[in-house]
Structures are given as C-alpha cells and as structure tokens.
Design a protein around this motif. Sequence first.
Motif, PDB file in Angstrom:
ATOM      1  N   LEU A 163      -7.692   1.409 -26.701  1.00  0.00           N
ATOM      2  CA  LEU A 163      -7.186   0.340 -27.560  1.00  0.00           C
ATOM      3  C   LEU A 163      -6.441  -0.637 -26.667  1.00  0.00           C
ATOM      4  CD1 LEU A 163      -6.414  -0.976 -30.301  1.00  0.00           C
ATOM      5  CD2 LEU A 163      -4.419   0.554 -30.332  1.00  0.00           C
ATOM      6  N   HIS A 164      -6.975  -1.863 -26.585  1.00  0.00           N
ATOM      7  CA  HIS A 164      -6.408  -2.882 -25.698  1.00  0.00           C
ATOM      8  C   HIS A 164      -5.879  -4.027 -26.546  1.00  0.00           C
ATOM      9  CE1 HIS A 164      -5.937  -4.940 -21.854  1.00  0.00           C
ATOM     10  NE2 HIS A 164      -6.453  -6.024 -22.399  1.00  0.00           N
ATOM     11  N   PHE A 165      -4.731  -4.572 -26.158  1.00  0.00           N
ATOM     12  CA  PHE A 165      -4.058  -5.569 -26.991  1.00  0.00           C
ATOM     13  C   PHE A 165      -4.443  -6.998 -26.608  1.00  0.00           C
ATOM     14  CE2 PHE A 165      -1.391  -1.728 -26.990  1.00  0.00           C
ATOM     15  CZ  PHE A 165      -1.419  -1.455 -28.358  1.00  0.00           C
ATOM     16  N   SER A 166      -5.742  -7.275 -26.680  1.00  0.00           N
ATOM     17  CA  SER A 166      -6.237  -8.639 -26.507  1.00  0.00           C
ATOM     18  C   SER A 166      -7.642  -8.720 -27.077  1.00  0.00           C
ATOM     19  CB  SER A 166      -6.252  -9.052 -25.029  1.00  0.00           C
ATOM     20  OG  SER A 166      -7.429  -8.607 -24.383  1.00  0.00           O
ATOM     21  N   LEU A 167      -8.167  -9.933 -27.105  1.00  0.00           N
ATOM     22  CA  LEU A 167      -9.530 -10.166 -27.569  1.00  0.00           C
ATOM     23  C   LEU A 167     -10.434 -10.215 -26.345  1.00  0.00           C
ATOM     24  CD1 LEU A 167      -8.760 -12.971 -30.201  1.00  0.00           C
ATOM     25  CD2 LEU A 167      -8.966 -10.496 -30.586  1.00  0.00           C
ATOM     26  N   LEU A 168     -10.831  -9.045 -25.874  1.00  0.00           N
ATOM     27  CA  LEU A 168     -11.659  -8.985 -24.672  1.00  0.00           C
ATOM     28  C   LEU A 168     -12.950  -9.772 -24.876  1.00  0.00           C
ATOM     29  CD1 LEU A 168     -11.173  -5.229 -23.703  1.00  0.00           C
ATOM     30  CD2 LEU A 168     -10.181  -7.226 -22.575  1.00  0.00           C
ATOM     31  N   PRO A 169     -13.419 -10.442 -23.778  1.00  0.00           N
ATOM     32  CA  PRO A 169     -13.014 -10.280 -22.373  1.00  0.00           C
ATOM     33  C   PRO A 169     -11.801 -11.113 -21.946  1.00  0.00           C
ATOM     34  CG  PRO A 169     -14.819 -11.806 -22.489  1.00  0.00           C
ATOM     35  CD  PRO A 169     -14.608 -11.312 -23.893  1.00  0.00           C
ATOM     36  N   THR A 187      -8.791  -4.824 -29.214  1.00  0.00           N
ATOM     37  CA  THR A 187     -10.174  -4.446 -28.933  1.00  0.00           C
ATOM     38  C   THR A 187     -10.229  -2.963 -28.609  1.00  0.00           C
ATOM     39  OG1 THR A 187     -10.639  -6.641 -27.994  1.00  0.00           O
ATOM     40  CG2 THR A 187     -12.183  -4.873 -27.466  1.00  0.00           C
ATOM     41  N   CYS A 188     -11.189  -2.257 -29.198  1.00  0.00           N
ATOM     42  CA  CYS A 188     -11.468  -0.869 -28.829  1.00  0.00           C
ATOM     43  C   CYS A 188     -12.767  -0.838 -28.033  1.00  0.00           C
ATOM     44  CB  CYS A 188     -11.588   0.016 -30.068  1.00  0.00           C
ATOM     45  SG  CYS A 188     -10.017   0.375 -30.879  1.00  0.00           S
ATOM     46  N   PHE A 189     -12.697  -0.278 -26.832  1.00  0.00           N
ATOM     47  CA  PHE A 189     -13.881  -0.264 -25.971  1.00  0.00           C
ATOM     48  C   PHE A 189     -13.955   1.048 -25.192  1.00  0.00           C
ATOM     49  CE2 PHE A 189     -10.480  -1.703 -23.269  1.00  0.00           C
ATOM     50  CZ  PHE A 189     -10.771  -1.206 -22.006  1.00  0.00           C
ATOM     51  N   ARG A 190     -15.152   1.368 -24.734  1.00  0.00           N
ATOM     52  CA  ARG A 190     -15.338   2.560 -23.904  1.00  0.00           C
ATOM     53  C   ARG A 190     -14.932   2.239 -22.472  1.00  0.00           C
ATOM     54  NH1 ARG A 190     -21.135   5.017 -24.070  1.00  0.00           N
ATOM     55  NH2 ARG A 190     -20.395   5.798 -26.092  1.00  0.00           N
ATOM     56  N   ILE A 191     -14.117   3.092 -21.895  1.00  0.00           N
ATOM     57  CA  ILE A 191     -13.612   2.850 -20.542  1.00  0.00           C
ATOM     58  C   ILE A 191     -14.703   3.099 -19.506  1.00  0.00           C
ATOM     59  CG2 ILE A 191     -11.974   3.626 -18.793  1.00  0.00           C
ATOM     60  CD1 ILE A 191      -9.992   4.201 -20.993  1.00  0.00           C
ATOM     61  N   VAL A 192     -14.815   2.158 -18.559  1.00  0.00           N
ATOM     62  CA  VAL A 192     -15.659   2.309 -17.379  1.00  0.00           C
ATOM     63  C   VAL A 192     -14.770   2.083 -16.162  1.00  0.00           C
ATOM     64  CG1 VAL A 192     -17.750   1.581 -18.598  1.00  0.00           C
ATOM     65  CG2 VAL A 192     -16.335  -0.135 -17.435  1.00  0.00           C
ATOM     66  N   ARG A 193     -15.342   2.228 -14.974  1.00  0.00           N
ATOM     67  CA  ARG A 193     -14.525   2.109 -13.773  1.00  0.00           C
ATOM     68  C   ARG A 193     -13.962   0.703 -13.592  1.00  0.00           C
ATOM     69  NH1 ARG A 193     -14.940   5.750  -9.671  1.00  0.00           N
ATOM     70  NH2 ARG A 193     -13.137   4.617  -8.876  1.00  0.00           N
ATOM     71  N   ALA A 194     -14.720  -0.343 -13.967  1.00  0.00           N
ATOM     72  CA  ALA A 194     -14.229  -1.712 -13.822  1.00  0.00           C
ATOM     73  C   ALA A 194     -13.115  -1.980 -14.837  1.00  0.00           C
ATOM     74  CB  ALA A 194     -15.374  -2.704 -14.011  1.00  0.00           C
ATOM     75  N   LEU A 195     -12.155  -2.825 -14.473  1.00  0.00           N
ATOM     76  CA  LEU A 195     -10.964  -3.065 -15.273  1.00  0.00           C
ATOM     77  C   LEU A 195     -11.302  -3.653 -16.638  1.00  0.00           C
ATOM     78  CD1 LEU A 195      -7.829  -3.195 -15.486  1.00  0.00           C
ATOM     79  CD2 LEU A 195      -7.997  -5.497 -14.500  1.00  0.00           C
ATOM     80  N   ASP A 196     -11.052  -2.888 -17.698  1.00  0.00           N
ATOM     81  CA  ASP A 196     -11.174  -3.345 -19.091  1.00  0.00           C
ATOM     82  C   ASP A 196     -12.509  -4.032 -19.354  1.00  0.00           C
ATOM     83  OD1 ASP A 196      -8.608  -2.373 -19.506  1.00  0.00           O
ATOM     84  OD2 ASP A 196      -7.659  -4.320 -19.170  1.00  0.00           O
ATOM     85  N   ALA A 197     -13.579  -3.551 -18.705  1.00  0.00           N
ATOM     86  CA  ALA A 197     -14.882  -4.221 -18.776  1.00  0.00           C
ATOM     87  C   ALA A 197     -15.918  -3.445 -19.579  1.00  0.00           C
ATOM     88  CB  ALA A 197     -15.411  -4.452 -17.362  1.00  0.00           C
ATOM     89  N   GLY A 198     -15.524  -2.335 -20.200  1.00  0.00           N
ATOM     90  CA  GLY A 198     -16.486  -1.480 -20.871  1.00  0.00           C
ATOM     91  C   GLY A 198     -17.037  -2.060 -22.164  1.00  0.00           C
ATOM     92  N   PRO A 199     -18.103  -1.446 -22.689  1.00  0.00           N
ATOM     93  CA  PRO A 199     -18.715  -1.915 -23.937  1.00  0.00           C
ATOM     94  C   PRO A 199     -17.777  -1.728 -25.125  1.00  0.00           C
ATOM     95  CG  PRO A 199     -19.661   0.184 -23.271  1.00  0.00           C
ATOM     96  CD  PRO A 199     -18.788  -0.259 -22.142  1.00  0.00           C
ATOM     97  N   VAL A 200     -17.924  -2.605 -26.120  1.00  0.00           N
ATOM     98  CA  VAL A 200     -16.949  -2.756 -27.188  1.00  0.00           C
ATOM     99  C   VAL A 200     -17.431  -2.128 -28.491  1.00  0.00           C
ATOM    100  CG1 VAL A 200     -15.809  -4.471 -28.655  1.00  0.00           C
ATOM    101  CG2 VAL A 200     -15.951  -4.829 -26.178  1.00  0.00           C
ATOM    102  N   TYR A 201     -16.521  -1.396 -29.153  1.00  0.00           N
ATOM    103  CA  TYR A 201     -16.789  -0.858 -30.493  1.00  0.00           C
ATOM    104  C   TYR A 201     -16.327  -1.814 -31.593  1.00  0.00           C
ATOM    105  CZ  TYR A 201     -17.837   3.778 -28.601  1.00  0.00           C
ATOM    106  OH  TYR A 201     -18.418   4.824 -27.939  1.00  0.00           O
TER     107      TYR A 201
END
Length: 302
Positions: A106-112, A134-148
């Motif tokens: 759970l990230h507190f912005s409107l990714l990206p 934004t709720c997204f799946r974590i990947v190695r790149a910073l806050d760059a994962g696919p979004v739910y």
Amino acid sequence: MRLVFAGTPDVAVPSLEALAASGHEVVGVITRPDAPAGRGRRLTASPVAAKAVELGLPVLKPAHPRDEDFQRQLRDLAPDVCPVVAYGALLPQSALDIPARGWVNLHFSLLPRWRGAAPVQRAIMAGDAETGTTCFRIVRALDAGPVYEVESVPMPDETAGELLARLAVSGARQLVRVMDAIEGGAEPVPQAEEGVTVAAKLTSDDARVDFARTAAEVRNHIMGCSPDPGAWCELDGTRLKLYRASVAEGVSAAPGELVVTKRQVFAGTADGAVELLEVQAPGKRRMAAVDWARGGVSGVLS
C-alpha cells in the motif's frame, strides 16, 4: 488467505488492524528491530510490533530481510500474500519469492507519480491537485510493480501529517479489498512508465523555505514539510520552524518581510504573501503565529 503483514510506523497500524479484523488469517507480522526512542534513548518496539503483541500475533524483527533465519521462519508461516505498509527495508528476491502470491504494497500516492519514500510530502509541495493510494505487487525496482487498485481523492487543505493519517485509514480499507480480490483470482496490471516522478526522502536542508518563490509555492512547501522534517527559516540568525500557512489575499510585502497585525502574521513572497498560522521558536513549543508575534517581532525571514 494466510497473510504475513509487514510494516513499522504508526501509519501502518490501521492496515494491520483492518486485516486482522477481516476474513483473512494474519499468521505473523514483520517489522523493523527495536530502536532507541525518547529522551532516555531506550530500545522501543515499533508501533506495528506493539499492536501485533496486543493482537496476539507472532512478530519477526529481522535485522535485514535477507537473513537466512528470517526467511526460514517466513517459509514456515507459509503465507499466501505478504501485505506491506511502510516496512522500511528493501526486500531481496529470495524473500519476494516466498509468499505464493507475492508481496503487495500500500503506497501513499497515485503511482507512477511519486515513487519513493516521501510521496505525501512531495505531492503537497508540488501543488498536486489530487492524491491517493495505490496497491501494487512489489518487484525489485522501486515502487514499479504491477497495480491492483488505485484510489484518488482531491488534494485537501491539510499538512502532510494530517493527510497521511487520513490516507492510512482509507488505504487500510483498500488493502483489505485487494486481499479479497486476490483471493478471488485478481491479477495486477502493468504500471505505466509515463509520468514517473521520484519522492526522495526530505532532509533538513530540503525543508528550508525560499520566500523568493510564489505565495502558493511557499504555502505548499510549509504544509508539505509539516510535521517532519518541519519547514524552517531564519530570523536575525535564529531558526524558526513553520508548520502551517495559507496564501494571503490582498497583502503585499517584500520576500521574507514580516507584516504583523493584531490578529495575523504575514510573510512576503515573490507575488504577495502567506499568512503564518503555526510556528515554533527555539526552545519553545509549537504555537499560533499570533501568539509568537505578541512578544514583538519584526525583520525579514530568510
């Protein structure tokens, strides 16, 4: 589903509470190790750790999530998903691979927009018209994962601390919805790569106010830095912290010039002035700017 929650500060507590009250089974909690706090600098458990103990949940406090003992304990808990809110440590691929359906942040912005450590502060400072979570799946790149799921709201007239506390509550509900959706088979969609901005952690130097900017920019800077690290300037060589301000109407002054009336305190900017609403002088508590000015203040803020 079996969940292992990861989080550390106060802002993560509403999500832990919401997940524990949901139809999912929270089988463990991951948080940062105890850290010195208070005047005595005594080792103190994180807010998430304290809430987990209150809820009767096992707590893991790895020095780093790459630790083999921690990863063994996590595998033993056999999580389907690891929901994350402000955990505060980078996750190696070996840890990311453990839960069957990944780690969901759970990230507190409107990714990206505003990937990184200070998304709420940076959004206010930039004058964004909207914000959200934004709720997204974590990947190695910073806050760059696919979004739910993304949930947006108009930017309110609040400090960063006030807005973050509100998003923590609405975001907790969103995180539960996303867990429900994942249980139902939902898959995330790739995150857009256009419009990426980075929300670097704010330093004390970043928080210094430049009154040569416009009134709106100065107001946004003060509100975005409140309460941490706290916007600041100098008056006669002494640091003054500024916690709340608004754009003034019909007031004109040179950049940084103080204008004090019976009921209001203004500071000049490039195109007008801001009204200072809450300040803190050295050795003093936070107070209304008019109370601070009653002692007789004048000069130029720099």
